[in-house]
Structures are given as C-alpha cells and as structure tokens.
Design a protein around this motif. Structure first.
Motif, PDB file in Angstrom:
ATOM      1  N   SER A 216       0.835  -1.203   0.000  1.00 55.86           N
ATOM      2  CA  SER A 216       0.000   0.000   0.000  1.00 55.86           C
ATOM      3  C   SER A 216       0.866   1.248   0.000  1.00 55.86           C
ATOM      4  O   SER A 216       0.539   2.252  -0.636  1.00 55.86           O
ATOM      5  CB  SER A 216      -0.929  -0.006   1.210  1.00 55.86           C
ATOM      6  OG  SER A 216      -0.161  -0.022   2.395  1.00 55.86           O
TER       7      SER A 216
ATOM      8  N   VAL B 280       2.241   1.749  -3.507  1.00 59.48           N
ATOM      9  CA  VAL B 280       1.200   2.271  -4.394  1.00 59.48           C
ATOM     10  C   VAL B 280       0.968   3.752  -4.092  1.00 59.48           C
ATOM     11  O   VAL B 280       0.854   4.570  -5.001  1.00 59.48           O
ATOM     12  CB  VAL B 280      -0.104   1.449  -4.215  1.00 59.48           C
ATOM     13  CG1 VAL B 280      -1.250   2.094  -4.989  1.00 59.48           C
ATOM     14  CG2 VAL B 280       0.117   0.002  -4.663  1.00 59.48           C
TER      15      VAL B 280
ATOM     16  N   ASP C 260       1.046   5.666 -13.127  1.00 57.07           N
ATOM     17  CA  ASP C 260       0.805   5.039 -14.428  1.00 57.07           C
ATOM     18  C   ASP C 260       2.099   4.592 -15.103  1.00 57.07           C
ATOM     19  O   ASP C 260       2.070   4.043 -16.190  1.00 57.07           O
ATOM     20  CB  ASP C 260       0.060   6.024 -15.341  1.00 57.07           C
ATOM     21  CG  ASP C 260       0.844   7.325 -15.523  1.00 57.07           C
ATOM     22  OD1 ASP C 260       1.611   7.684 -14.597  1.00 57.07           O
ATOM     23  OD2 ASP C 260       0.708   7.965 -16.580  1.00 57.07           O
TER      24      ASP C 260
ATOM     25  N   ASP D  80      -4.914  -7.692  -4.330  1.00 51.23           N
ATOM     26  CA  ASP D  80      -6.008  -6.817  -4.763  1.00 51.23           C
ATOM     27  C   ASP D  80      -5.522  -5.376  -4.940  1.00 51.23           C
ATOM     28  O   ASP D  80      -5.918  -4.695  -5.894  1.00 51.23           O
ATOM     29  CB  ASP D  80      -7.159  -6.866  -3.747  1.00 51.23           C
ATOM     30  CG  ASP D  80      -7.812  -8.244  -3.731  1.00 51.23           C
ATOM     31  OD1 ASP D  80      -7.654  -8.967  -4.749  1.00 51.23           O
ATOM     32  OD2 ASP D  80      -8.427  -8.606  -2.714  1.00 51.23           O
ATOM     33  N   GLU D  81      -4.696  -4.931  -4.011  1.00 53.81           N
ATOM     34  CA  GLU D  81      -4.154  -3.575  -4.132  1.00 53.81           C
ATOM     35  C   GLU D  81      -3.287  -3.445  -5.376  1.00 53.81           C
ATOM     36  O   GLU D  81      -3.323  -2.422  -6.065  1.00 53.81           O
ATOM     37  CB  GLU D  81      -3.298  -3.233  -2.901  1.00 53.81           C
ATOM     38  CG  GLU D  81      -4.123  -2.869  -1.678  1.00 53.81           C
ATOM     39  CD  GLU D  81      -3.289  -2.947  -0.414  1.00 53.81           C
ATOM     40  OE1 GLU D  81      -3.083  -4.081   0.075  1.00 53.81           O
ATOM     41  OE2 GLU D  81      -2.841  -1.903   0.063  1.00 53.81           O
TER      42      GLU D  81
ATOM     43  N   LYS E  98      -3.602  -5.277  -8.046  1.00 53.57           N
ATOM     44  CA  LYS E  98      -4.472  -5.361  -9.215  1.00 53.57           C
ATOM     45  C   LYS E  98      -5.095  -4.001  -9.512  1.00 53.57           C
ATOM     46  O   LYS E  98      -5.217  -3.598 -10.676  1.00 53.57           O
ATOM     47  CB  LYS E  98      -5.572  -6.400  -8.992  1.00 53.57           C
ATOM     48  CG  LYS E  98      -6.304  -6.669 -10.298  1.00 53.57           C
ATOM     49  CD  LYS E  98      -7.444  -7.603 -10.205  1.00 53.57           C
ATOM     50  CE  LYS E  98      -8.076  -7.703 -11.593  1.00 53.57           C
ATOM     51  NZ  LYS E  98      -9.230  -8.582 -11.596  1.00 53.57           N
ATOM     52  N   ALA E  99      -5.480  -3.292  -8.439  1.00 57.64           N
ATOM     53  CA  ALA E  99      -6.135  -1.992  -8.610  1.00 57.64           C
ATOM     54  C   ALA E  99      -5.236  -0.983  -9.333  1.00 57.64           C
ATOM     55  O   ALA E  99      -5.747  -0.064  -9.979  1.00 57.64           O
ATOM     56  CB  ALA E  99      -6.538  -1.441  -7.247  1.00 57.64           C
ATOM     57  N   THR E 100      -3.932  -1.159  -9.247  1.00 56.69           N
ATOM     58  CA  THR E 100      -3.039  -0.205  -9.931  1.00 56.69           C
ATOM     59  C   THR E 100      -3.050  -0.427 -11.434  1.00 56.69           C
ATOM     60  O   THR E 100      -2.722   0.485 -12.193  1.00 56.69           O
ATOM     61  CB  THR E 100      -1.586  -0.357  -9.456  1.00 56.69           C
ATOM     62  OG1 THR E 100      -1.103  -1.649  -9.852  1.00 56.69           O
ATOM     63  CG2 THR E 100      -1.454  -0.195  -7.965  1.00 56.69           C
ATOM     64  N   GLY E 101      -3.371  -1.645 -11.850  1.00 58.97           N
ATOM     65  CA  GLY E 101      -3.347  -1.966 -13.275  1.00 58.97           C
ATOM     66  C   GLY E 101      -1.941  -2.018 -13.851  1.00 58.97           C
ATOM     67  O   GLY E 101      -1.741  -2.014 -15.059  1.00 58.97           O
TER      68      GLY E 101
ATOM     69  N   VAL F 293      -3.700 -10.529 -12.633  1.00 58.81           N
ATOM     70  CA  VAL F 293      -2.631  -9.523 -12.616  1.00 58.81           C
ATOM     71  C   VAL F 293      -1.500  -9.988 -13.525  1.00 58.81           C
ATOM     72  O   VAL F 293      -1.074 -11.142 -13.442  1.00 58.81           O
ATOM     73  CB  VAL F 293      -2.089  -9.316 -11.177  1.00 58.81           C
ATOM     74  CG1 VAL F 293      -0.920  -8.342 -11.173  1.00 58.81           C
ATOM     75  CG2 VAL F 293      -3.190  -8.841 -10.259  1.00 58.81           C
TER      76      VAL F 293
END
Lengths: 422, 482
Positions: free
Chosen positions: B261, B264, B274, B289-290, B292-295, B330
C-alpha cells in the motif's frame, strides 16, 4: 702522452665534481669547468631507443652542456680535445630509466589528503624532497626520471611532478610541473567515508572534470575575445587548462576490466584527455581492443601476473596487453611498493611472464617518456636530448647485470666504484 | 551496424586476448525447419524465421528466403524469443551505494560487461537484462536494459534510462518510518527547489530587461515556471522532475504485503502511478487486490513457493505465488534466482513450475518473455518473435518447458551470440574434453585459453572452416603442380 695525462687529470676533477653533487656538497668552480669542456663515453653497446631502434656497438657518445651532442660508432666519432673520457668498452649504455608511477620523490608522508572524494587543487610539487634516501637508491638502479604522483586514496588526489633523481634543490630536480593529473578511477577510493560504489565514484570524477572543463572553456572564450570580462581566477581548476590542452596526461590508477573500460570511455573518449592507464592489472588487459585508434598508454604493474580463477590459468599482464594489441606499453614500480631501483626487474618480470625483452626495455625508457610527453628530452639516446644514462654491466633486463654508473644531465651522479649501493 | 557486429565478436574473443580479423556476420539469416513459439501469436509446427539487419522480417510456415541469406538448418529444434530478466543487480560491482538517495546516479557507471553473470545469462537463454540497483536503498539510481554481450555498457544497451529505482522495504539499518520520511522529505525538497528555481528564473528575466519586479512571489514563480528549460535542472533533481512530470518510469520494490500500500501510495502521491512497475517479495501475494487496482505490471521474487507456519496449529501452508496473481488476473513476470546452484536460476524452469501448479502454458511462457518486456518498457522491440522486432532468438533443443531441453544457440540483434557446441566452460563442467582445446593442442603455435565468453557462431565457424580447408587445399595444390 701529455694530452692523455691532461685528460686523466681533468677526469679526476670532473669525477670529483660529480661526486660533490652526488654527495650533496656545494659544487664550486670545478663543476663549471666540467660543463664547459664536455664528456665522452666509450661504450661497448649503446641502446639508443631512437625511432629506428638503433643499437650501436663500440660507440662513442659526446656530451656538452648537459645534452647529448653526438652518438656514433667509435671509428666515426672523434673525441674533441679537452673532453673527459669515460672508458666503458665492456658496458652497455642505456637511456636513463623513466618511471611514470612513483611516490618516493616526495616526502612520502603527504600521499593522500583524504579531505574530499576528489581533491583537484593539490600538487605534489609542494612535497618534493630532493636527494632523499630512496631517490639516492633509485639512481643507483639507473633510474633518472620519475613522475611523483599522489596516492589513490581518493578519486582525484592532485597534480604530479616529473623529477630527475639528482639535484639539491626543488628547481634542480623538477622537470615539469604539473607532470600529470592523478585520478584513481576505482580500487581504493571505495574506502572513502563509509564506502562508495562505482556509480558514485564515476559520477564524482565526471562532475569534477566537467567543472574544470567549464572553467577552461570560459577562459578559452575570454582569450579568443568572445567574452569581455576576464573569468575569475580559480587556483583549483587553473591547473586543468593544460590537461585539456593535452600538455600533460592524466595518470589513472585503474585496474579490473570494468574500471579500465570506464577510464578509456570517460577520460579518453568523452573528455579527450591524454590518458595513461597506470597498473592496468587483473583482467584489465581485456580492454586492449577498446584502445584501437586512441593514443592511450598503459604503464603496467607493479603486479605482473593475474591468476584467472574461472579458467584456472596464469596470465602475464604485460604480455596479454601486448597480445591484445596495446603496443604503447610500459611497466612501473609504484615505488616504494616495489623499490624504485628495481624498475629494470619489473621489466624482467614482465618478460618472465611472456613479454618481449626489447619491448620491455623500451617500456622503461622511451615508452614512459612518450606517455608523459617528455620524450623530447629523455627516454632515448639521441643528439639534443638530456644526457641521462645508466652504464650497465650487461642487459638491464638480466637480473645479473648491475648499473655501474648513472649520469644525469651530463653529470655522474652515481658511481659504483666510489660508493657501491647494490 | 558493422561497428556493433565487430563488437560482439571482439567481446567473445576478449578472454583469449587476441582480436584476430574475423568475418562479419551475415546481415540476413534464415532459421529454417524449427518449431516456432512466437509467444505473441500461434505456434508454428514447422516454420522459418527470417532475420534481416538485426530485425525479424518474416516468420511463418512458408517464407521467401532471399538468395543472399545464410540459411541455418534448425530442424527438430524450437525457436523462442530471448528470455528477459526484469530486475537484476548482478551486473554491477556492488549492488548498492551507501548513500540512501541517489537519483543522480546511473547504473551505467557500474555495469561490468566482463561479469560472469552476463555470460551465464546468455548461456541460459536470457537476451535482455534490466540492470537495477539492489533493494538496499531508499531512492536508488537510474536503471538500464542491456543485452548480455558487448565490450562496454554503450554497446550492450538496449534501453538507457529505463526507470528510477525505489525501495519501500527499509534500507539496511533503517526502519520503515525513516524510509517513508525520506520519500516525503525528498519530494518536499523537490517542490521547494522548483519554486526557488522558478523565482530565480523570473528574476533573471526581469533583470535582463532592466525592469523592476512588480509582482508578488506567487505570480513571480508562476511566470518563472514557464521560463525553466530542461538544462536548468541540476543533477540531483533532473530525474525526479522527469518522473513527476510524466516522462520517466519507476521500479518500486515492496518486500512484504504491508509495503504494497505504501508503494502504491508513493507512486500515486507523486504522479508516477501510471509508469510504475512493482517488484514484490513472496509475501506480497496477500496484497494482490491492491496491486491489481493499480493496473500495473508486477515482477515476482524468484521464490515462487511461499511457506508459512500457522502460529497456533503449527501447520505449514504453502502458496504457489504466481497462481494467486494469475487467478486475480494480474500481469506478472518471473525472475531467475541469483543463486547459481539452484534450478531456479533458469527462467524456463521457473515458467515450467507455473505449469506444474496449474497455470496455462501460454501464461507461463509470457511471464518470462513478453510480460517482463512490458514491465520494463521494451515490449515494442523485444519479448516475442514478431515481424519488426529485434531478432533476439533462442534456439532450444526441445520444448522450453521440458527441463531436458538445452539452449542450443542464441541470436542477439540477429547475430549469433552463443553456440552451445563452442561453450568451452560448459563442456568442462560436463566433463567432456573441450573441442576447442583439443583442436588447439594440435596447433601448438596458438596460446589460446579456453574461451571465457562463448564464441559467436560466425567466428568459430570461420576458424574451423579455415582449419578444415587447409589440409585438403595443400593436397590439391600439390596434386595440381605436376
């Protein structure tokens, strides 16, 4: 008969004058007389180290005012009247040896000022100690010119000084100052502070050189009339102007492939500084192909071999540099790491590990002189050059040979017959 | 091109110490008759790959081979794109500097082309290496993507200034609070620096015009900001400015799940979310999950099987880390182990283990080729066998995921960079008599050592051809003379 007697008499005077200088005594009128008359050496063999690699057997060398006047076979060269004659028909006359990496011509106490990781403003000129104990030994080994450089404790430790190995005052011994800029690319400055890595060291060295180059460029612009205001004189960076004009080289403490590669890339290729690779040991010789088309010199040693653990094989460093195509190749002692008088042994060791004897002899005479841009004065026996020689009992690369007499600037500064050191 | 070519050859001869004149490798090479795994696109059962001037120009079952191409018969072999090591500090003299914050440094100054690591990489089928400083830093230095062959970093370079390294896991002797405080302080100082620079630029511009400053400091800075040119930034801030302005990437290391976290947030707070790639320790799967959220792409630690002991029951729980990421969708890349004595040193072994744990073969192969290429920003040039890409090709003796397969040869920039038959060190390791040494012992004049770097195909073939030609040529000439 009378003439011969006269000669002998003069010889005694000259020898006495030489001895006086060598012993550090005040030289008087006798000294001037010796210079005025001239000196002739009859040698069994003269290794000239000239452009044609001439070797003259049964030769005569004439010396006047400290310079070489004439070199030739005995039957062609007439010794003028009044010249003192040194008869050494069984000896080799070899150019005074030149060591491009030396620490003993100074006080030895002031090698590394560990103030900053780079200390560009320092000069070994301030530490020169003429006629010190180690230098007396050096000339007994036929060594006549040395480059006194500061140590490798920091990336940039100051400007070196080229000194002769005889003389009583700083002015007498100094041949050129600055002799070179000492840079230690890596391989000791790591220990600075809590330790630094190569990224930081190279960044630091590059930064200092860029500042110096900016200073030099500013002065260039001023001198060319492009800028009206004179730049502010900076005693730290002013010495770099000659470096960028290639009037003197950088002596670079560098070894191991990556480090030598960086030296070539940064100093020669990017900053266009005249570069001398000092040491060049371990697997540094693998950089030889990178030197194609450059005028970089390698002054190898004092380590003369490298054991490659991955191949389980012994390599002679000088031989490998040579094999890789680096023919601007000499050796050093890093005195006092190896005693200065053993420069000829260093060359012999390089041959023991596979290098070529004549090239090795060139590597302690003409090559280091070329590397330091003093080959117009020393490193070979040619008319017009400084009368610096060693009279050897045989090939200096043969460890059984000894230097029986050393002459600097036409003066006998060491004579084994008067006081043998080795 | 020629410069590059000769470089590769010289690099290979470096260990021998002699750079004899060698033939220039052919500009066009056709690898014919192999099974081709392009990774992007469908496999070709039997096909041809055409290389022209270092690029792949055709690939398929039937390819028109130009008359002047050197055709290499690779029947029965398997072609795949060169594998990619997305995060390694093993090409450096020391992995980290002592200084905690060094965005002004570049790995360029510490890459050692003669490291055995690069030779091994080539031997193991790795053709691109992302050289990054180690994790023992706060803000590390600028990284670089290199080919593992060449005499200097310049010659090796595929992508200079690839990314700036960050470590959210604490530097040795530090704690996480100090680590995070240093990030805050660095970026605060950056803001202050930019404000001051803007003010200075404005003042300078006013001075030049011989005018008086008639605006407040806020307005002066606003006007000054537009006057700043790229060359005005000093070394310490230049890369950070690029990073925060959207022209530079970051590679951020998170050691454990709780670091994720913060990693991120670091990227998000300073405007490079990005353009960040996350290098994560095995424990970080808990924060999938964290991530994954960043992409953003994720690079996994080489330890793929993570073991934890339940503190109450004492039971050991094993987690196969890549599966967690695969199930979450991911995109991940695998790393080879830095321990040379483990099978994990081979990227294709790492990929094979993914298949063993139920991942698809396609995903496994992607995770050692195109995924790391994307993670380090070079997917436009390498990572798959596609027309237009750099010809970094590995010829395997069999399927890359079969551990009985060997790397037979490697092409980098379309030039033969490794040939297993000429790999003297490998032969010594396997106990066979090295062919090169045997050949040389008959030719006593040569003082050649076993090659340290593998010889390029072209050169070795050339030498052999010469040697083979000599005897019969002499014979035939003597036959002809009468």
């Amino acid at each position: 008969m009378i003439r011969q007697h006269h000669r002998r008499h003069l010889g005694v005077v000259v020898a006495a004058a030489g001895f006086a200088a060598y012993a550090g005594l005040p030289a008087g009128a006798a000294d001037q007389a010796a210079v005025a008359v001239g000196l002739a050496i009859r040698a069994g063999k003269v290794i000239t180290m000239d452009g044609e690699d001439s070797v003259i057997n049964n030769a005569v060398v004439l010396i006047k005012s400290g310079k070489i006047e004439r070199v030739g076979p005995r039957e062609e060269v007439t010794i003028p009247d009044g010249y003192r004659v040194i008869d050494a028909a069984d000896k080799w006359l070899v150019p005074g040896l030149v060591d491009a990496h030396n620490h003993t011509a100074g006080s030895l106490m002031d090698l590394n000022d560990m103030v900053y990781l780079s200390n560009p403003g320092l000069r070994t000129l301030e530490t020169i100690t003429p006629d010190n104990k180690l230098i007396k030994q050096a000339r007994a080994g036929g060594v006549t010119s040395v480059l006194l450089i500061p140590g490798s404790g920091t990336n940039m430790s100051g400007f070196g000084t080229i000194a002769k190995t005889a003389g009583r005052t700083v002015d007498e011994v100094v041949q050129r100052s600055p002799g070179s800029l000492k840079i230690a690319q890596a391989g000791n400055p790591e220990r600075y502070w809590y330790g630094v890595g190569r990224s930081f060291m190279n960044y630091n060295t590059r930064q200092t050189l860029e500042k110096a180059l900016a200073y030099h460029s500013a002065w260039n612009e001023y001198e060319a009339g492009k800028v009206a205001d004179e730049p502010i004189y900076d005693p730290i960076f002013h010495g770099f102007r000659g470096l960028f004009r290639r009037e003197y080289p950088a002596s670079v403490h560098t070894q191991i492939y990556q480090v030598v590669m960086t030296t070539i890339d940064m100093l020669d290729k990017k900053f266009k500084i005249r570069t001398v690779i000092d040491h060049g040991t371990f697997d540094g010789f693998k950089t030889a192909p990178l030197l194609e088309g450059t005028d970089v010199y390698t002054i190898n040693g004092p380590r003369q071999y490298w054991f490659d653990r991955s191949q389980r094989k012994m390599h002679g460093n000088a031989a490998r540099w040579w094999q890789g195509g680096q023919h601007r190749l000499g050796v050093n002692t890093d005195a006092p790491v190896v005693p200065q008088r053993e420069l000829s042994f260093q060359a012999a060791m390089a041959c023991w590990y596979g290098w070529k004897p004549y090239e090795a002899l060139r590597g302690v005479t003409r090559i280091p002189a070329e590397a330091l841009l003093i080959d117009d004065r020393v490193g070979s026996i040619q008319p017009g050059k400084d009368a610096d020689f060693g009279l050897w009992t045989g090939d200096p690369l043969d460890p059984r040979s000894s230097c029986e007499m050393t002459i600097i600037g036409g003066k006998v500064v060491y004579d084994a017959k008067i006081k043998r050191r080795f | 091109m020629n410069r590059r070519v000769s470089t590769v050859i010289v690099a290979a001869c470096m260990a021998v110490g002699a750079s004899s004149a060698l033939a220039i490798p052919p500009a066009k090479v056709a690898l014919k008759g192999a099974r081709i795994i392009p990774v992007v696109g469908d496999d070709i059962a039997v096909g041809t790959l055409l290389i022209e001037n270092g690029r792949i120009t055709a690939i398929g079952e039937k390819v028109d081979v130009p008359y002047d191409a050197m055709v290499v018969d690779v029947s029965g072999k398997v072609l795949m794109p060169g594998m990619i090591d997305a995060h390694s500090s093993r090409g450096l003299d020391v992995p980290n500097e002592n200084l905690p914050v060094t965005p002004f440094l570049d790995v360029y100054d510490a890459i050692d082309p003669s490291k055995l690591y690069f030779e091994d990489a080539l031997r193991d089928g790795v053709t691109s290496v992302h050289v990054v400083v180690g994790n023992n830093c706060v803000i590390g230095s600028v990284s670089r993507v290199v080919h593992p062959i060449g005499l200097t970093p310049d010659e090796m370079t595929l992508q200079p200034a690839a990314a700036l390294k960050f470590s959210v896991a604490p530097k040795r002797g530090w704690d996480r609070m100090a680590q995070m405080a240093t990030f805050r302080e660095t970026f605060r100082e950056l803001d202050e620096y930019l404000e001051n620079l803007a003010e200075k630029k404005y003042e300078e511009s006013v001075e030049k015009k011989d005018e008086k400053i008639d605006v407040g400091p806020d307005e002066a800075r606003k006007r000054g900001r537009e006057l700043i040119k790229t060359e005005d930034y000093d070394d310490e801030h230049r890369i950070l400015v690029k990073l925060t302005r959207g022209a530079f990437g970051a590679i951020i290391y998170a050691g454990v799940a709780s670091d994720v976290s913060r990693a991120v947030a670091l990227a998000g707070d300073h405007g490079f979310a990005d353009r960040s790639t996350f290098v994560v320790g095995p424990d970080c799967y808990k924060a999938v999950d964290e991530l994954k959220a960043t992409g953003r792409p994720v690079v996994l630690d080489s330890e793929l099987l993570y073991r934890e002991r339940d503190p109450v029951s004492g039971d050991v729980k094993e987690t196969f880390v890549p599966k967690v990421y695969a199930d979450a969708g991911v995109e991940f890349s695998l790393l080879p182990s830095s321990d040379n004595s483990l099978a994990e040193r081979y990227l294709n072994y790492q990929a094979a283990r993914c298949v063993r744990y139920g991942l698809s073969r396609k995903l496994a192969l992607e995770s050692i080729t195109i995924n790391p290429a994307r993670a380090i920003g070079v997917a436009d040039r390498v990572g798959s066998l596609e027309v237009g890409k750099i010809a970094n090709v590995v010829v395997m003796s069999g399927d890359p995921l079969d551990f009985n397969s060997w790397v037979e040869s490697v092409y980098i920039n379309g030039i033969s960079a490794y040939v297993r038959d000429k790999d003297v060190r490998l032969k010594q390791l396997l106990g066979e008599e090295p062919a090169d040494v045997a050949a040389e012992s008959t030719d006593s004049s040569e003082d050649e050592s076993p090659a340290e770097a593998p010889k390029p195909d072209g050169s070795a073939a050339e030498e052999k051809a010469e040697g083979a030609d000599k005897a019969p040529a002499d014979k035939s000439s003597s036959d002809k003379t009468p």
